[in-house]
Structure formats: C-alpha cells, structure tokens
Design a protein around this motif. Structure first.
Motif, PDB file in Angstrom:
ATOM      1  N   ASN A 383       0.819  -1.102  -0.078  1.00 54.83           N
ATOM      2  CA  ASN A 383       0.036  -0.109   0.061  1.00 54.83           C
ATOM      3  C   ASN A 383       0.824   1.443  -0.007  1.00 54.83           C
ATOM      4  OD1 ASN A 383       0.978  -0.475   2.683  1.00 54.83           O
ATOM      5  ND2 ASN A 383      -1.020  -0.482   3.723  1.00 54.83           N
ATOM      6  N   CYS A 384       2.021   1.066  -0.165  1.00 60.72           N
ATOM      7  CA  CYS A 384       3.027   2.318  -0.439  1.00 60.72           C
ATOM      8  C   CYS A 384       3.637   2.354  -1.747  1.00 60.72           C
ATOM      9  CB  CYS A 384       4.055   2.096   0.832  1.00 60.72           C
ATOM     10  SG  CYS A 384       3.203   2.694   2.412  1.00 60.72           S
ATOM     11  N   HIS A 385       3.961   3.546  -2.391  1.00 65.51           N
ATOM     12  CA  HIS A 385       4.462   3.472  -3.418  1.00 65.51           C
ATOM     13  C   HIS A 385       5.721   4.695  -3.623  1.00 65.51           C
ATOM     14  CE1 HIS A 385       1.705   0.544  -5.363  1.00 65.51           C
ATOM     15  NE2 HIS A 385       0.956   1.336  -4.495  1.00 65.51           N
ATOM     16  N   PRO A 386       6.702   4.641  -4.217  1.00 68.60           N
ATOM     17  CA  PRO A 386       7.635   5.619  -4.257  1.00 68.60           C
ATOM     18  C   PRO A 386       6.957   6.796  -4.846  1.00 68.60           C
ATOM     19  CG  PRO A 386       8.273   4.047  -5.699  1.00 68.60           C
ATOM     20  CD  PRO A 386       7.134   3.458  -5.003  1.00 68.60           C
ATOM     21  N   GLN A 387       7.643   7.993  -4.311  1.00 67.09           N
ATOM     22  CA  GLN A 387       7.253   9.308  -4.847  1.00 67.09           C
ATOM     23  C   GLN A 387       8.693  10.260  -4.819  1.00 67.09           C
ATOM     24  OE1 GLN A 387       4.045  10.640  -6.013  1.00 67.09           O
ATOM     25  NE2 GLN A 387       3.802   8.294  -5.567  1.00 67.09           N
ATOM     26  N   GLY A 388       9.443   9.691  -5.639  1.00 71.66           N
ATOM     27  CA  GLY A 388      10.742  10.455  -5.704  1.00 71.66           C
ATOM     28  C   GLY A 388      11.711   9.443  -4.966  1.00 71.66           C
ATOM     29  N   ALA A 389      13.071   9.834  -5.007  1.00 73.64           N
ATOM     30  CA  ALA A 389      14.191   8.840  -4.465  1.00 73.64           C
ATOM     31  C   ALA A 389      13.936   8.518  -2.771  1.00 73.64           C
ATOM     32  CB  ALA A 389      15.404   9.547  -4.593  1.00 73.64           C
ATOM     33  N   THR A 390      13.554   9.397  -2.102  1.00 78.63           N
ATOM     34  CA  THR A 390      13.416   9.376  -0.646  1.00 78.63           C
ATOM     35  C   THR A 390      12.132   9.726  -0.005  1.00 78.63           C
ATOM     36  OG1 THR A 390      14.032  11.453  -0.367  1.00 78.63           O
ATOM     37  CG2 THR A 390      15.876  10.019  -0.556  1.00 78.63           C
ATOM     38  N   SER A 391      11.107   9.463  -0.830  1.00 81.20           N
ATOM     39  CA  SER A 391       9.396   9.804  -0.286  1.00 81.20           C
ATOM     40  C   SER A 391       8.524   8.429  -0.714  1.00 81.20           C
ATOM     41  CB  SER A 391       8.903  11.249  -0.701  1.00 81.20           C
ATOM     42  OG  SER A 391      10.045  12.163  -0.256  1.00 81.20           O
ATOM     43  N   TYR A 392       7.716   8.389  -0.005  1.00 85.07           N
ATOM     44  CA  TYR A 392       6.705   7.361  -0.384  1.00 85.07           C
ATOM     45  C   TYR A 392       5.375   7.731  -0.067  1.00 85.07           C
ATOM     46  CZ  TYR A 392       9.699   3.326  -1.368  1.00 85.07           C
ATOM     47  OH  TYR A 392      10.721   2.627  -1.786  1.00 85.07           O
ATOM     48  N   SER A 393       4.514   7.325  -0.860  1.00 87.46           N
ATOM     49  CA  SER A 393       2.891   7.765  -0.788  1.00 87.46           C
ATOM     50  C   SER A 393       2.273   6.319  -0.316  1.00 87.46           C
ATOM     51  CB  SER A 393       2.273   8.368  -2.044  1.00 87.46           C
ATOM     52  OG  SER A 393       1.018   8.377  -1.841  1.00 87.46           O
ATOM     53  N   CYS A 394       1.657   6.523   0.858  1.00 90.94           N
ATOM     54  CA  CYS A 394       0.854   5.332   1.438  1.00 90.94           C
ATOM     55  C   CYS A 394      -0.419   5.582   1.457  1.00 90.94           C
ATOM     56  CB  CYS A 394       1.666   5.066   2.781  1.00 90.94           C
ATOM     57  SG  CYS A 394       3.463   4.840   2.752  1.00 90.94           S
ATOM     58  N   SER A 395      -1.380   4.758   1.139  1.00 91.80           N
ATOM     59  CA  SER A 395      -2.807   4.874   0.828  1.00 91.80           C
ATOM     60  C   SER A 395      -3.432   3.752   1.712  1.00 91.80           C
ATOM     61  CB  SER A 395      -3.408   4.658  -0.319  1.00 91.80           C
ATOM     62  OG  SER A 395      -4.800   4.465  -0.315  1.00 91.80           O
ATOM     63  N   ASN A 396      -4.836   4.306   2.618  1.00 94.84           N
ATOM     64  CA  ASN A 396      -5.438   3.118   3.288  1.00 94.84           C
ATOM     65  C   ASN A 396      -5.981   2.146   2.505  1.00 94.84           C
ATOM     66  OD1 ASN A 396      -7.515   4.933   2.523  1.00 94.84           O
ATOM     67  ND2 ASN A 396      -8.571   5.029   4.379  1.00 94.84           N
ATOM     68  N   GLY A 397      -6.174   2.496   1.047  1.00 96.46           N
ATOM     69  CA  GLY A 397      -6.583   1.452   0.040  1.00 96.46           C
ATOM     70  C   GLY A 397      -8.015   1.426  -0.356  1.00 96.46           C
ATOM     71  N   ASP A 398      -9.032   2.481   0.498  1.00 93.88           N
ATOM     72  CA  ASP A 398     -10.305   2.038   0.169  1.00 93.88           C
ATOM     73  C   ASP A 398     -11.115   3.362   0.370  1.00 93.88           C
ATOM     74  OD1 ASP A 398     -13.111   1.175  -0.200  1.00 93.88           O
ATOM     75  OD2 ASP A 398     -12.781  -0.839   0.903  1.00 93.88           O
ATOM     76  N   ILE A 399     -11.967   3.665  -0.535  1.00 94.29           N
ATOM     77  CA  ILE A 399     -12.842   4.912  -0.474  1.00 94.29           C
ATOM     78  C   ILE A 399     -13.692   4.802   0.920  1.00 94.29           C
ATOM     79  CG2 ILE A 399     -12.812   5.087  -2.877  1.00 94.29           C
ATOM     80  CD1 ILE A 399     -15.706   4.228  -3.046  1.00 94.29           C
ATOM     81  N   VAL A 400     -13.837   3.711   1.583  1.00 96.03           N
ATOM     82  CA  VAL A 400     -14.485   3.714   2.917  1.00 96.03           C
ATOM     83  C   VAL A 400     -13.589   3.559   3.915  1.00 96.03           C
ATOM     84  CG1 VAL A 400     -16.182   2.592   4.356  1.00 96.03           C
ATOM     85  CG2 VAL A 400     -16.455   2.693   1.757  1.00 96.03           C
ATOM     86  N   SER A 401     -13.495   4.635   4.811  1.00 94.57           N
ATOM     87  CA  SER A 401     -12.602   4.506   6.082  1.00 94.57           C
ATOM     88  C   SER A 401     -13.233   4.336   7.263  1.00 94.57           C
ATOM     89  CB  SER A 401     -11.722   5.658   6.143  1.00 94.57           C
ATOM     90  OG  SER A 401     -10.833   5.884   4.865  1.00 94.57           O
ATOM     91  N   PRO A 402     -13.648   3.241   7.727  1.00 95.12           N
ATOM     92  CA  PRO A 402     -14.548   2.980   9.015  1.00 95.12           C
ATOM     93  C   PRO A 402     -14.057   3.622  10.059  1.00 95.12           C
ATOM     94  CG  PRO A 402     -14.150   0.950   7.694  1.00 95.12           C
ATOM     95  CD  PRO A 402     -13.064   1.940   7.077  1.00 95.12           C
TER      96      PRO A 402
END
Length: 452
Positions: A383-402
C-alpha cells in the motif's frame, strides 16, 4: 481488455462437442430480456440494445470467432441493425470477433464487439414478444450460444430525484420520499423497490413485505428489497408509503441512500441482488400511494422495463450529510541500526472517528512518508509507492474509512550512514483541495520517524 460484469436471462442452447475437450469453451452469458415501445414516449428511448458478453474456461484466449445472430422471428415485430463488424443476409448476421486476452482468471465476463440495435415496428402490438438466437464458431475454441427475448412495450419507472440533505444531526432521523412516474405504455402488476443505505445510516422501519441484507460491500450498511402489490398504470405517479425513514448514526458523515424502483419481475433488480442472504421484515406493510392517476389500457401488464433516456431513469442517489467529524492521525517510528544494515519502519494511519468516511468520488486517504537522511529505500508494503528517491505515498486503500480503522504501512531502508537522530516524517496528505471539513484538528497529522 476483459470486462467484468454480466446481464441475465438467456437460455443456453449450444453443447460442446465431445472431441473438443482440449479446446477452450466460450459461453454466451445469460442476457436479460429487453423491451422497446413502438410509441414516442417522453423520456423513453425508441431503441434498445441487448448486451452480449461471454465467459470462458480458459485463463487466456487467442481465438477468431464468428457469431451468428438470427433475428428472423424478431423481424416480424422489430427492425434490427448491427454493428460494422457484421454482415447481414435475410435477417441473419455473421459477426467477426477477435478474442485475444491474457490473465482471465477471475474475470467475470468478456464483452463482445457485436452490437444489435432494436426498434419496434410501427403498429407492433404491446405485449408481443419474439426471440433471437446467437450461435458461433471459432478456429480453436468451442462457442456455446443462446436465445434472447424482446418484448414490445413495457412499463418505465422514472424516479424523481429525492432531496439531498446537509447539516443533519447525529442521532436524528430523516425522511426521504421515493416517487416515480410510469412513463411506459404498459401497466405493471406490482412494484419492486431496492434501497441501499451506506455506512452511517440505517432503516428505521423493517416492513413485512421487505427483505433486508447487511452483508457484502463495505460501502453498503444495509439493503432493503421490497415487493409491493398493486397495478401501476401508464402515466401514474406514485410514492412509497410511508416515505423511507433513516436513522442517522454516530458514524455518519457523508452518507447515501441509493434507490432503484422497477415493475415486479424486472430483471435489473434481480441482477443487483443475486447471491445475497436476506432476512424478512416483520413490521407493517410498505405500500404505494397514488399521487396522480394513470390511464387505463387494454395492454397487458409488463415485467421488462423500457429503456429511458436523458435525465430519466429508475435509479437515484441521495446524499445525506451529517454534522460530524473524523480525526485522522499518523503514527511514526523509532529504530536503531548500524551502517550497512537494513531496518524496517512500521508506520500507521488511524481514523479516530467518530465518523466513517465514504468518499464516493473514489479518493482514498493518503499519507506521505519522508525517509530519514543517510538511508536508501529497499522495499515497501503493497500500500506504499515511491514518490521520488526518498519519499513514499501510502494509502489506506479503500474509499470507505470506518471509524477506528488502523491502516498499517511498512518501509525497509538500508542504512548508508549513521546520522545521530536522523529525522524523517509521516504526514497526512490532504491533496490539492486541502484539509477536509470533517477533520479540523491538524495537531496529529504529522509524526516523526527517528533513526539512531
């Protein structure tokens, strides 16, 4: 590209020959019966198009297919035209298809290029019905076809858009009317209503002529499927009685009531609820209240809805916005590692509630991670993907966040150089729209990642 999804209602007629056991089988999916009116009706389409799609036993396909669509019987009551991949001779169309797909495991269906457009002949009697057949051959596969049905005339339930609500108090109850007009040329002998309540709202009453389901998609808190007796004439305007009453729960923020209304027996609702488990309600009866009387007709009752056009339709989505909040926070990490070592950083994002967040636009909640200096990334959780050399973007993965949901992230870094108290961070990333109204507290939006 393989397409998931299917329609319903087609009787299978083909049988794979015994010598073809080693060949893939391409099977026409059951296709819903369709209806078309010979009259010009406000809001109702003058044509209809069955959707042809297939399933297969193969995990991949490389097949040239010829479909044969015979509309000889149907031609007595309707005119049929075909897509450009078809050649038509005396009401029989030969249509070429190229089924070249990989990775078909788990794919619900494969859409066909072949399209047929059906228009009722002038003077075709309401209630008339005719079939068409689909068969096929392939160079290295077995094609199993079927038979579809077309009705002349039908009901067409055009639902009025209910009112969106804002600023609704948590703990209150709200009322949403469900109203519709039969714009078709045939009456309906009964009505079905399908209601979806999203997380944060629930049905205040459970009627004896409704069934209820709470399983399935996290975007659905509860479904109600109601069978309501009584004839609905062409031109009649009616409403569910009593109106739908919803409890606004402690987890409500942006919630939705989805409503679909159709004549009893219409295949569209059956498709939407296939495979679900239901519990019968026990309290009173949900009925129809006539708001404007319809016009009596000699046409027989229909069960297949006419296609509607423009802003007309039997499906509506109503937004119910509660006065509530949801506080998202992030959790950082502290670790120690020597130069040359790999170390895993365990991070998290939490919805502290009280509201569940349902972003129907498709957005998820995202945190941005900046790695401590002196490190290089090695791997990350899915659930994390690189955004440049030293940064990552991490998502909770669903449009519903209980409310109460904790989304875990992990990043493994290689320590190139030991820097005492090397500082990285994890922060909520609210995107170009900025901080949402539901989370007014920025104090817990950022947490440190400390190494050595």
């Amino acid at each position: 590209m393989a397409t998931a999804g299917a329609a319903a209602g087609l009787a299978l007629t083909g049988v794979a020959p015994a010598h073809a056991d080693d060949q893939p089988v391409i099977t026409l999916r059951q296709t819903a019966p369709v209806a078309v009116s010979p009259a010009t009706l406000a809001g109702v389409s003058t044509t209809t198009s069955p959707y042809l799609s297939f399933t297969t036993t193969a995990s991949s396909l490389s097949a040239n297919v010829t479909l044969t669509v015979d509309v000889t019987q149907l031609s007595a009551i309707a005119d049929v035209t075909f897509s450009d991949n078809c050649t038509v001779v005396e009401h029989v169309a030969s249509c070429w298809e190229m089924f070249f797909y990989d990775n078909l495991d788990g794919v619900g269906s494969i859409g066909a290029l072949t399209q047929m457009t059906i228009k009722a002949k002038a003077g075709a009697p309401a209630g008339a019905s005719a079939d068409y057949t689909v068969s096929g051959t392939a160079d290295n596969a077995v094609v199993v076809g079927g038979t579809g049905t077309v009705d002349i005339g039908g009901p067409a339930y055009d639902q009025t858009q209910p009112t969106d609500l804002t600023g609704v108090a948590v703990g209150s109850a709200v009322t949403e009317p469900v109203r519709f007009t039969n714009r078709g040329d045939r009456p309906a002998d009964g009505t079905q209503a399908l209601l979806w309540a999203s997380p944060g709202i629930g049905f205040a009453r459970h009627f004896a002529n409704c069934r209820y389901s709470g399983e399935g998609d996290p975007r659905e808190a509860a479904l109600a499927l109601c069978d309501i007796p009584g004839e609905v004439l062409p031109g009649e305007k009616a409403a569910l009685a009593p109106a739908v009453r919803l409890n606004v729960e402690s987890t409500a923020y942006t919630t939705y009531l989805d409503s679909m209304i159709a004549p009893a027996g219409d295949p569209g609702i059956a498709q939407s609820v296939a495979g679900r488990a239901w519990t019968q309600g026990t309290g009173g009866q949900l009925t129809l209240k006539t708001l404007t009387p319809g016009t009596p007709t000699d046409a027989p009752a229909g069960t297949v809805s006419l296609s509607q056009r423009g802003t007309h339709g039997d499906y509506r989505i109503t937004s119910i916005q509660a006065a509530n909040t949801a506080d998202f926070s992030v959790t950082g990490a502290t670790a120690t590692a020597a130069a040359g070592d790999d170390v895993t950083l365990d991070l998290a994002m939490t919805n502290n509630g009280p509201a569940t967040i349902f972003d129907r636009s498709g957005d998820t909640r995202i945190a941005t991670v900046h790695l401590p200096p002196g490190t290089t990334p090695v791997s990350a959780s899915a659930n994390c993907h690189p955004q440049g050399a030293t940064s990552y973007s991490c998502s909770n993965g669903d449009i519903v966040s209980p409310a109460g949901e904790v989304s875990h992230f992990s990043l493994t870094v290689h320590v190139d150089e030991v820097i005492p108290a090397a500082q990285g961070s994890i922060s909520m990333n609210w995107g170009p729209s900025g901080r949402p109204a539901y989370d007014p507290d920025p104090a817990d939006d950022t947490a440190p990642i400390t190494l050595n």
